[in-house]
Every structure is written in structure tokens, then in C-alpha cells.
Design a protein around this motif. Structure first.
Motif, PDB file in Angstrom:
ATOM      1  N   PHE A   1      51.797  13.907  18.265  1.00 39.03           N
ATOM      2  CA  PHE A   1      51.639  12.783  17.331  1.00 39.03           C
ATOM      3  C   PHE A   1      51.705  13.260  15.878  1.00 39.03           C
ATOM      4  CE2 PHE A   1      49.230   9.844  14.756  1.00 39.03           C
ATOM      5  CZ  PHE A   1      49.665   8.598  15.189  1.00 39.03           C
ATOM      6  N   SER A   2      50.976  14.349  15.573  1.00 39.39           N
ATOM      7  CA  SER A   2      50.898  14.844  14.195  1.00 39.39           C
ATOM      8  C   SER A   2      52.256  15.293  13.672  1.00 39.39           C
ATOM      9  CB  SER A   2      49.901  16.006  14.113  1.00 39.39           C
ATOM     10  OG  SER A   2      48.607  15.576  14.451  1.00 39.39           O
ATOM     11  N   THR A   3      53.055  15.900  14.548  1.00 39.06           N
ATOM     12  CA  THR A   3      54.353  16.417  14.096  1.00 39.06           C
ATOM     13  C   THR A   3      55.442  15.348  14.079  1.00 39.06           C
ATOM     14  OG1 THR A   3      54.873  17.145  16.358  1.00 39.06           O
ATOM     15  CG2 THR A   3      53.846  18.754  14.882  1.00 39.06           C
ATOM     16  N   GLN A   4      55.343  14.355  14.980  1.00 38.86           N
ATOM     17  CA  GLN A   4      56.422  13.379  15.103  1.00 38.86           C
ATOM     18  C   GLN A   4      56.245  12.140  14.227  1.00 38.86           C
ATOM     19  OE1 GLN A   4      59.266  14.039  16.673  1.00 38.86           O
ATOM     20  NE2 GLN A   4      58.350  16.047  17.119  1.00 38.86           N
ATOM     21  N   LEU A   5      54.990  11.811  13.840  1.00 40.35           N
ATOM     22  CA  LEU A   5      54.798  10.636  12.988  1.00 40.35           C
ATOM     23  C   LEU A   5      55.545  10.759  11.661  1.00 40.35           C
ATOM     24  CD1 LEU A   5      53.430   7.886  12.535  1.00 40.35           C
ATOM     25  CD2 LEU A   5      51.517   9.114  11.497  1.00 40.35           C
ATOM     26  N   PRO A   6      55.461  11.894  10.958  1.00 36.79           N
ATOM     27  CA  PRO A   6      56.267  12.015   9.726  1.00 36.79           C
ATOM     28  C   PRO A   6      57.768  11.909   9.985  1.00 36.79           C
ATOM     29  CG  PRO A   6      54.516  13.663   9.776  1.00 36.79           C
ATOM     30  CD  PRO A   6      54.574  13.066  11.139  1.00 36.79           C
ATOM     31  N   GLU A   7      58.220  12.433  11.138  1.00 36.65           N
ATOM     32  CA  GLU A   7      59.649  12.334  11.461  1.00 36.65           C
ATOM     33  C   GLU A   7      60.055  10.865  11.597  1.00 36.65           C
ATOM     34  OE1 GLU A   7      61.744  14.896  11.562  1.00 36.65           O
ATOM     35  OE2 GLU A   7      60.071  16.211  11.019  1.00 36.65           O
ATOM     36  N   LEU A   8      59.169  10.072  12.214  1.00 35.81           N
ATOM     37  CA  LEU A   8      59.425   8.632  12.328  1.00 35.81           C
ATOM     38  C   LEU A   8      59.408   7.976  10.961  1.00 35.81           C
ATOM     39  CD1 LEU A   8      59.530   5.892  13.922  1.00 35.81           C
ATOM     40  CD2 LEU A   8      57.033   5.971  13.919  1.00 35.81           C
ATOM     41  N   ALA A   9      58.409   8.334  10.158  1.00 34.84           N
ATOM     42  CA  ALA A   9      58.239   7.691   8.851  1.00 34.84           C
ATOM     43  C   ALA A   9      59.446   7.882   7.949  1.00 34.84           C
ATOM     44  CB  ALA A   9      56.976   8.231   8.174  1.00 34.84           C
ATOM     45  N   TYR A  10      60.096   9.052   8.050  1.00 35.50           N
ATOM     46  CA  TYR A  10      61.235   9.328   7.172  1.00 35.50           C
ATOM     47  C   TYR A  10      62.581   9.074   7.831  1.00 35.50           C
ATOM     48  CZ  TYR A  10      57.537  11.204   4.380  1.00 35.50           C
ATOM     49  OH  TYR A  10      56.375  11.330   3.677  1.00 35.50           O
ATOM     50  N   GLY A  11      62.541   8.376   8.973  1.00 36.82           N
ATOM     51  CA  GLY A  11      63.780   7.922   9.575  1.00 36.82           C
ATOM     52  C   GLY A  11      64.550   8.969  10.354  1.00 36.82           C
ATOM     53  N   ASN A  12      63.918  10.112  10.654  1.00 39.56           N
ATOM     54  CA  ASN A  12      64.622  11.168  11.396  1.00 39.56           C
ATOM     55  C   ASN A  12      64.706  10.876  12.889  1.00 39.56           C
ATOM     56  OD1 ASN A  12      64.940  12.608   9.012  1.00 39.56           O
ATOM     57  ND2 ASN A  12      63.009  13.700   9.273  1.00 39.56           N
TER      58      ASN A  12
ATOM     59  N   THR B   1      63.947   7.480  15.928  1.00 37.41           N
ATOM     60  CA  THR B   1      63.691   6.046  16.070  1.00 37.41           C
ATOM     61  C   THR B   1      62.290   5.830  16.643  1.00 37.41           C
ATOM     62  OG1 THR B   1      64.523   5.934  18.346  1.00 37.41           O
ATOM     63  CG2 THR B   1      66.142   5.691  16.560  1.00 37.41           C
ATOM     64  N   ALA B   2      61.828   4.598  16.548  1.00 40.80           N
ATOM     65  CA  ALA B   2      60.512   4.274  17.099  1.00 40.80           C
ATOM     66  C   ALA B   2      60.486   4.496  18.614  1.00 40.80           C
ATOM     67  CB  ALA B   2      60.152   2.828  16.768  1.00 40.80           C
ATOM     68  N   LYS B   3      61.579   4.198  19.265  1.00 42.75           N
ATOM     69  CA  LYS B   3      61.639   4.406  20.712  1.00 42.75           C
ATOM     70  C   LYS B   3      61.546   5.893  21.047  1.00 42.75           C
ATOM     71  CE  LYS B   3      64.311   3.197  24.833  1.00 42.75           C
ATOM     72  NZ  LYS B   3      65.496   2.481  25.357  1.00 42.75           N
ATOM     73  N   GLU B   4      62.225   6.730  20.265  1.00 44.65           N
ATOM     74  CA  GLU B   4      62.158   8.183  20.483  1.00 44.65           C
ATOM     75  C   GLU B   4      60.751   8.707  20.221  1.00 44.65           C
ATOM     76  OE1 GLU B   4      66.735   9.533  19.299  1.00 44.65           O
ATOM     77  OE2 GLU B   4      65.209   9.285  17.739  1.00 44.65           O
ATOM     78  N   PHE B   5      60.094   8.160  19.200  1.00 39.73           N
ATOM     79  CA  PHE B   5      58.720   8.547  18.881  1.00 39.73           C
ATOM     80  C   PHE B   5      57.791   8.261  20.056  1.00 39.73           C
ATOM     81  CE2 PHE B   5      54.599   6.997  17.123  1.00 39.73           C
ATOM     82  CZ  PHE B   5      54.131   8.201  16.615  1.00 39.73           C
ATOM     83  N   CYS B   6      57.882   7.037  20.585  1.00 43.63           N
ATOM     84  CA  CYS B   6      57.026   6.660  21.718  1.00 43.63           C
ATOM     85  C   CYS B   6      57.347   7.491  22.958  1.00 43.63           C
ATOM     86  CB  CYS B   6      57.186   5.173  22.024  1.00 43.63           C
ATOM     87  SG  CYS B   6      56.600   4.085  20.709  1.00 43.63           S
TER      88      CYS B   6
END
Length: 371
Positions: free
Chosen positions: A343-354, A356-361
Motif C-alpha cells: 500500500f505504502s509504495t503503490q499509493l503514490p504510484e496511483l496518485a501520480y498516474g503511473n 491505474t486504480a484497477k492495477e492498484f487494487c
């Protein structure tokens, strides 16, 4: 190098704080990340460098200078989460306390939002009093040290009397390996009953607390300060304790990643940041800088059209979360450490558009499946 222990109960954001503190100094300065072992790394304390005042070029050998700010290296120790009864051997027990006592300074990470209970499990935000956690850590250390001193005290008193030994030196020998000096004990002993032959448990506890306050000063990091229930708790902490710093470890990680990507100018520890070449940032990235680590805390949310327009990435996460079969009450308090790390490493990746939300989940789901 000064050793600083990062400690606290499970799921308060301790690992996120450790990761943000140790990675930020490396990413900002473009220096290779220095890992000492699995739970130790180098971070930097920021101080004003005299180079600006002297108008000279700075090239320090044992630290880093960036725009007149000196980054002094310190070693952070990420100590495993504390549980009630550690001094009796529960959880990692004595191993936890042994690791903790090697440091000269303690950073106690607290969940200021009150969303984790005494065992570190997720509860409704605001339902747990974080001030209890501050006292709890010191009590565990005091009881552990009391067990060491009290174990052979009657025999030691007889030996002190018979051989005319110095009481401070005897206590120092008993506490060997804890990083406590003889001078610390001499200073602490001045404030307790001088007749050690009559010491009761309360006298030992007072002595030990005095020693800790002198030898192991503690900084309290009130993490998750971005959550609504944290504000009042932080005020109460600052009224009772001298060194309380509000923080959001996940926001710090997001800012560091933005700086690494060249989106902003930010030095870890600064109170603000500067957006570089704003015209190159997408609307989502600008909104992400405003969010700086915030995430939804409930799965039962109807996503309004206004959010879909202003924060499409977050709106998509909310929509996916609302359809999930299994959910967590708080995104910041997971049971498994690997899910916290993901969660800690991927949330910033989601926030900056690197991603998608589906990939994050999906990344969170994949991490959870490994347990």
C-alpha cells in the motif's frame, strides 16, 4: 554514527515512517541507498550549513549539503512492533527490548487518529486513546529494566555493604549492554531516596524512569495526522509531552516520489514545496499533490459526479472498493506487513498516474494472497 530506534505498536505506520525517512534522503540527494541489514538504514537530519553565511562552496566529507542545508547521517533501527507484556516475553519480548536499548534516542510512532487498539488491530477511528500508547511503551521498558535490577537485588545489597562498592557502579554493571552510561545512572540517582537498602518497587521505578529520560530521550511522532480524528488527540499529546511532532508518513512518501520525478522541488522536512513547470503536470497530478497521501477510509461511499471530475483516479478506487467482497475498515491499518508495504509504495504510484486504480487494487489483492 548516532543510532535512533523507530518503535511503536503494530499498524501505526511505523514502517511507512521508516521507509519515508530512509528513502527520502537518498532520493533527494541521488546517493545510493545504504542498507545496513534488514531493519537498519541511513537517514539524514537537516541542519543549516554555514556555507551560505561564509559564502563558500561546501563539499563535506561526512554529510551532504543541498542549497545551504546540511544533511547529517544517522542510523535508524526499525524495531519490531511492541505488544502488551513484552517485558514478560510476549511477542518478540526480550529481543524487541534488546534491539530498542541499543539506540541512544527513541522515536515513538503513534497512531494519532486512534484507529488501532492496544494490540495494533484496526478499530473505528477515534475509539482508542493514543495517549495510552505513549505511557504503554515506557511502562514496558521500565518493567523490563526493573526485572533485571530486582532479580538479584538482596544479594547485591549484601555484596555492596560487605565490599564497600559504589551503588551506581553496581547498577551500571547490571544494565550492561543497554547503552546506559555510568554518568546517566549517577545523575538519575540524585533524585531518589539515597538509602538504597530501603528501596521498594516504587523507588526502583522512579530511578529507572529517571535513567530513561536522561539516557534514552524520546521523540513522539503523531502519525496519521491527516485524518480528522487526529487533531484533538495531537493537542492533548502536546499539552502533556514536550516533544510531539505531527506527521503523515504516507504523505511524505508521496512528496518524495513527486520530487524524484521532477514534479516538485522538495527537501525532506520542509513545510512546503514548489511545483516545477506547472504546465507539464496533468490535472490528476496537480490534484495528487493536494491529496499528498490521503486515501478513502470507507467502502460504503456513493461517488459523486464532482469527485469523478476533480479526482478521477480516487473516484475509480472508491468505485472498485465499493464492489469488493472483502474490505478493510481503514486503509492505513492492515493485518499483514506485506500488504502495508505494498500500500505504502503503490499509493503514490496511483496518485501520480503511473498505474491505474484497477492495477492498484490488484496489487493489494496479490499481496494479501501471499499470507
Amino acid at each position: 554514527m548516532l543510532q535512533i530506534a523507530v518503535t511503536g505498536k503494530p499498524n501505526v505506520g511505523k514502517s511507512s515512517f521508516f521507509n519515508s525517512a530512509t528513502s527520502s534522503s537518498v532520493e533527494m540527494a541521488n546517493y545510493p541507498f545504504t542498507t545496513i541489514d534488514a531493519n537498519k538504514a541511513v537517514a539524514h537530519v537537516i541542519s543549516e550549513c554555514p556555507c551560505k553565511e561564509l559564502n563558500v562552496t561546501c563539499n563535506p566529507r561526512n554529510s551532504i549539503c543541498i542549497d545551504g542545508k546540511r544533511l547529517l547521517p544517522v542510523e535508524l533501527i526499525d524495531v519490531a512492533g511492541l505488544v502488551p507484556g513484552a517485558h514478560e516475553g510476549k511477542g518478540l519480548g526480550n529481543q524487541f527490548l534488546d534491539d530498542l536499548m541499543q539506540a541512544k534516542v527513541l522515536i515513538h510512532v503513534i497512531d494519532a487518529s486512534g484507529s488501532t487498539d492496544a494490540e495494533g488491530q484496526s478499530v473505528e477511528a477515534g475509539s482508542h486513546d493514543p495517549l495510552d500508547d505513549i505511557e504503554f511503551l515506557e511502562d514496558e521498558i521500565v518493567m523490563w529494566m526493573y526485572g533485571i535490577l530486582n532479580r538479584n537485588w538482596v544479594r547485591l545489597v549484601r555484596k555492596i555493604e560487605a565490599e564497600k562498592l559504589d551503588i551506581a557502579k553496581v547498577i551500571f554493571d547490571q544494565l550492561s549492554g543497554t547503552g546506559i552510561t555510568l554518568e546517566d545512572i549517577i545523575e538519575a540517582k540524585r533524585k531518589v531516596n539515597p538509602d538504597y537498602t530501603k528501596w521498594e518497587k516504587e523507588d526502583f521505578m522512579e530511578l529507572i524512569r529517571n535513567i530513561l529520560h536522561i539516557a534514552k530521550p524520546m521523540l513522539i511522532v503523531a502519525n496519521k495526522a491527516d485524518l480528522p480524528t487526529a487533531e484533538e488527540n495531537i493537542k492533548r499529546m502536546q499539552e502533556k509531552y514536550p516533544y510531539v511532532i505531527p506527521a503523515s508518513a504516507e504523505s511524505e512518501i508521496a512528496l518524495v516520489k513527486a520530487a524524484e520525478s521532477g514534479l516538485i522541488r522538495y527537501t525532506p522536512g520542509d513545510s512546503d514545496f514548489e511545483i516545477l513547470e506547472k504546465d507539464k503536470l496533468s490535472d490528476n497530478q496537480l490534484k495528487a499533490l493536494e491529496m499528498a497521501g490521503l486515501q478513502p477510509v470507507s467502502s460504503n461511499i456513493e461517488v459523486p459526479d464532482s469527485l469523478k471530475e476533480s479526482d478521477p483516479l480516487m473516484a475509480e478506487v472508491l468505485d472498485i472498493q465499493s464492489k469488493a467482497k472483502y474490505t478493510y475498515g481503514q486503509n492505513q491499518a492492515y493485518w499483514y506487513q506485506n500488504v502495508i508495504d505494498t500500500f505504502s509504495t503503490q499509493l503514490p504510484e496511483l496518485a501520480y498516474g503511473n498505474i491505474t486504480a484497477k492495477e492498484f487494487c490488484q496489487k493489494l489483492t496479490d499481496a494479501a494472497k501471499k499470507n
